[in-house]
Scaffold this motif. Structure first.
Motif, PDB file in Angstrom:
ATOM      1  N   ALA A 133      22.485 -11.008  47.605  1.00  0.00           N
ATOM      2  CA  ALA A 133      22.277 -11.110  49.050  1.00  0.00           C
ATOM      3  C   ALA A 133      23.008 -10.003  49.787  1.00  0.00           C
ATOM      4  O   ALA A 133      22.477  -9.404  50.732  1.00  0.00           O
ATOM      5  CB  ALA A 133      22.755 -12.478  49.541  1.00  0.00           C
ATOM      6  N   ARG A 185      26.676 -18.304  41.012  1.00  0.00           N
ATOM      7  CA  ARG A 185      26.949 -18.291  42.447  1.00  0.00           C
ATOM      8  C   ARG A 185      27.398 -16.902  42.882  1.00  0.00           C
ATOM      9  O   ARG A 185      26.939 -16.389  43.917  1.00  0.00           O
ATOM     10  CB  ARG A 185      28.024 -19.317  42.785  1.00  0.00           C
ATOM     11  N   GLU A 245      21.996 -15.557  55.640  1.00  0.00           N
ATOM     12  CA  GLU A 245      22.524 -16.920  55.622  1.00  0.00           C
ATOM     13  C   GLU A 245      23.454 -17.126  54.427  1.00  0.00           C
ATOM     14  O   GLU A 245      24.508 -17.754  54.536  1.00  0.00           O
ATOM     15  CB  GLU A 245      21.363 -17.928  55.572  1.00  0.00           C
ATOM     16  N   ARG A 246      23.073 -16.600  53.267  1.00  0.00           N
ATOM     17  CA  ARG A 246      23.901 -16.775  52.074  1.00  0.00           C
ATOM     18  C   ARG A 246      25.226 -16.032  52.218  1.00  0.00           C
ATOM     19  O   ARG A 246      26.286 -16.546  51.856  1.00  0.00           O
ATOM     20  CB  ARG A 246      23.148 -16.296  50.829  1.00  0.00           C
ATOM     21  N   LEU A 295      27.451 -17.829  54.661  1.00  0.00           N
ATOM     22  CA  LEU A 295      28.028 -19.010  54.022  1.00  0.00           C
ATOM     23  C   LEU A 295      29.206 -18.614  53.148  1.00  0.00           C
ATOM     24  O   LEU A 295      30.241 -19.288  53.112  1.00  0.00           O
ATOM     25  CB  LEU A 295      26.954 -19.732  53.202  1.00  0.00           C
ATOM     26  N   TRP A 296      29.055 -17.488  52.448  1.00  0.00           N
ATOM     27  CA  TRP A 296      30.137 -16.960  51.599  1.00  0.00           C
ATOM     28  C   TRP A 296      31.378 -16.638  52.435  1.00  0.00           C
ATOM     29  O   TRP A 296      32.509 -16.834  51.993  1.00  0.00           O
ATOM     30  CB  TRP A 296      29.612 -15.722  50.857  1.00  0.00           C
ATOM     31  N   ALA A 299      24.394 -14.558  42.990  1.00  0.00           N
ATOM     32  CA  ALA A 299      23.514 -14.821  44.132  1.00  0.00           C
ATOM     33  C   ALA A 299      24.090 -14.204  45.408  1.00  0.00           C
ATOM     34  O   ALA A 299      23.365 -13.617  46.217  1.00  0.00           O
ATOM     35  CB  ALA A 299      23.328 -16.330  44.300  1.00  0.00           C
ATOM     36  N   VAL A 300      25.405 -14.304  45.596  1.00  0.00           N
ATOM     37  CA  VAL A 300      26.046 -13.702  46.760  1.00  0.00           C
ATOM     38  C   VAL A 300      25.934 -12.182  46.701  1.00  0.00           C
ATOM     39  O   VAL A 300      25.648 -11.520  47.710  1.00  0.00           O
ATOM     40  CB  VAL A 300      27.524 -14.131  46.852  1.00  0.00           C
TER      41      VAL A 300
END
Length: 557
Positions: free
Chosen positions: A354, A347, A169-170, A173-174, A350-351
């Motif tokens: 993931a 941010r 999901e992350r 979103l990216w 975090a991407v």
């Protein structure tokens, strides 16, 4: 040493050597001479392993060696007299080994066939089981694995796949939820997974560790840019502080006029240091000296902080004119002004975390796809070969220990096209080798002929091996210069026209190779003509016509 002395040193069977051999320098002959010299020193031919990149090269090398070993081999060619003498000394050994009747005893293999041999020898240790052959077309296999990962989007975050679902999901979103875009990205990364898979599977990458790597790379680029700029300024007789003074003047003019410009935020204090904290100053410096295309500015005006009819404008214009010949410096400054900050914000991190999780799952799915289809790719084969040999942490396998006792000499052709997996394979094969212990490594190639991104080739590995060796082995640096294939006019033309295309300085990390000029090994005669042709058919037709004309001219003489 002269070219002849360099060649003699290259074939010494007691030395580990790396040879830079330009086009037409007789590289294959050198490999044959080295192989034959080693045959005089070993107890069995299987103690010598020669690795090439293509079946054609392996077949040619074996054919040329067997030609020399034939009982009736003789030659009047001056460059083959050493081979004639070697053949005479080897005659009894060849008979004892029954080598001509059993040419398979000559261990001359492609890198892929050798990897296949290693994986097949230890099917359990290599984790491949029955070893499949590389697939003809691997793209559908990568895409199938990528789609299996993306099929897990939307799964219950509280289930066993919860962390993966959250990571997907992350990452989506990216990528603005462009599923096809993410699928294409995974396919591309799976194709090049040898560059990242080992780093991601050994341990979870720490943020500080990755940022330290980025910091080192940025500093390396900035140091190269600063050194190149200092050298160029010294060559044109401009002290660094003089350039810094001109930039200080321009920055003051822009601030006084409350105008925008590249130097609006220039803080002064001299030219920037090779420090990531100085990246804004490097961007200002690059923007002030270069166009958007990365070439030197031809002039400056009041928009750049240099009003008309000022001594500063005249000096800056003259300096830019003097620097115009230093294209490589402009390239380094252009690269320096676009370098990223070597730190992740929260941010970004975090991407990345993931994406790492998604990539691990994609690699696992690809292994399942390979097993289901009984197929693999060259990266899978290389990885299996490395696993079959073992390592320091898990211990070396029986195969690794056996090869360590059996193989005493390794020769590698076209070393400029080596990739990291093949480099690690050589590291394992030579594990424990020490200088002067009777075991040798010989690699030969030409960094200037590296095939860009051929099977993820890293030409920087050639320079790394030359400068740092492999493991505990330090290799003698041998550089050949004579071109026996082309006449003097062709060699001189290539030196003059192609030499300036290459960078002035080597850069291992970037794979930037400096040009090494050749010397003509043949006399003069003829000239150089350029023919601009639209396609290969036209090229073949023109070559045929030129050959016909040359034959007709020779008949008329």
């Amino acid at each position: 040493m002269s070219d002849i002395e360099q060649r003699r040193h290259a074939v010494r069977p007691d030395r580990s050597v790396i040879v830079q051999a330009p086009a037409g320098s007789g590289k294959t002959t050198l490999l044959v001479e080295r192989f034959l010299a080693l045959l005089e020193t070993v107890d069995a031919p299987e103690e010598i392993l020669a690795i090439t990149f293509t079946r054609k090269a392996a077949a040619e090398m074996k054919q040329r060696i067997l030609r020399v070993l034939e009982p009736g081999f003789a030659s009047d060619a001056p460059h083959e007299q050493g081979l004639v003498a070697c053949a005479q000394r080897l005659r009894s050994r060849v008979a004892d080994w029954d080598l001509l009747a059993n040419p398979q005893r000559l261990m001359i293999r492609t890198i892929d066939s050798f990897s296949h041999y290693l994986a097949r020898s230890m099917p359990v240790a290599s984790r491949l089981g029955p070893v499949p052959a590389p697939a003809e077309d691997t793209q559908p296999l990568y895409r199938e694995a990528a789609r299996r990962v993306l099929d897990r989007v939307g799964e219950d975050a509280g289930g066993n796949d919860g962390p993966l679902a959250a990571a997907l999901e992350r990452v989506l979103l990216w990528r603005d939820h462009r599923t096809q875009d993410l699928e294409d990205l995974l396919v591309d990364l799976l194709k090049r997974r040898e560059q990242w898979l080992r780093a991601l599977t050994v341990t979870a990458p720490e943020r500080d560790t990755l940022e330290a790597v980025l910091d080192g790379l940025v500093r390396e680029r900035l140091e190269a840019a600063r050194d190149a700029l200092d050298d160029a300024l010294a060559a044109v007789g401009c002290p660094p502080e003089a350039l810094a003074g001109l930039l200080d003047f321009a920055a003051g003019q822009l601030r006084a006029a409350d105008a925008t410009g590249a130097l609006r935020e220039w803080t002064g204090g001299g030219l920037p240091a090779p420090d990531p904290d100085a990246l804004p100053a490097w961007k200002a410096l690059g923007d002030a000296l270069l166009t958007q295309a990365g070439t030197w500015r031809k002039s400056v005006d009041k928009r750049a902080g240099f009003p008309p009819k000022t001594a500063e404008k005249d000096r800056m214009t003259a300096l830019l004119e003097d620097l115009r010949e230093f294209d490589a410096v402009a390239e380094r400054l252009d690269a320096a002004r676009t370098l990223p900050a070597p730190r992740y914000d929260d941010r970004e991190w975090a991407v990345l975390e993931a994406l790492i999780q998604v990539l691990r799952q994609a690699a696992a799915e690809l292994a399942v796809v390979f097993a289901e289809r009984a197929q693999t790719d060259f990266t899978g084969l290389s990885g299996a070969a490395l696993t079959a040999l073992g390592d320091d942490e898990a211990g070396y396998t029986d195969l690794g220990l056996y090869l360590d006792r059996r193989i005493r000499h390794i020769l590698v052709d076209e070393y400029q096209d080596t990739n990291w997996a093949q480099f690690h394979l050589l590291e394992k094969l030579t594990h424990g080798w020490e200088p002067d212990d009777g075991r040798t490594l010989f690699v030969v190639g030409d960094p200037m002929q590296s095939i860009y991104r051929f099977r993820e080739a890293e030409v920087g590995l050639f320079m790394r091996t030359r400068d740092r060796g492999i493991g505990d082995l330090v290799l003698d640096d041998v550089r050949l210069t004579r071109n026996f294939r082309s006449r003097a006019e062709v060699v001189d033309w290539v030196n003059e026209r192609l030499g300036p295309v290459f960078p002035d300085h080597e850069d291992i990390a970037a794979g930037a190779v400096a040009y090494a000029p050749s010397e003509a090994g043949r006399g003069a005669g003829g000239g150089v003509e350029l023919h601009a042709l639209p396609d290969e058919a036209a090229e073949a037709e023109r070559i045929a016509r030129l050959l016909d004309e040359a034959i007709d001219a020779h008949r008329d003489e």
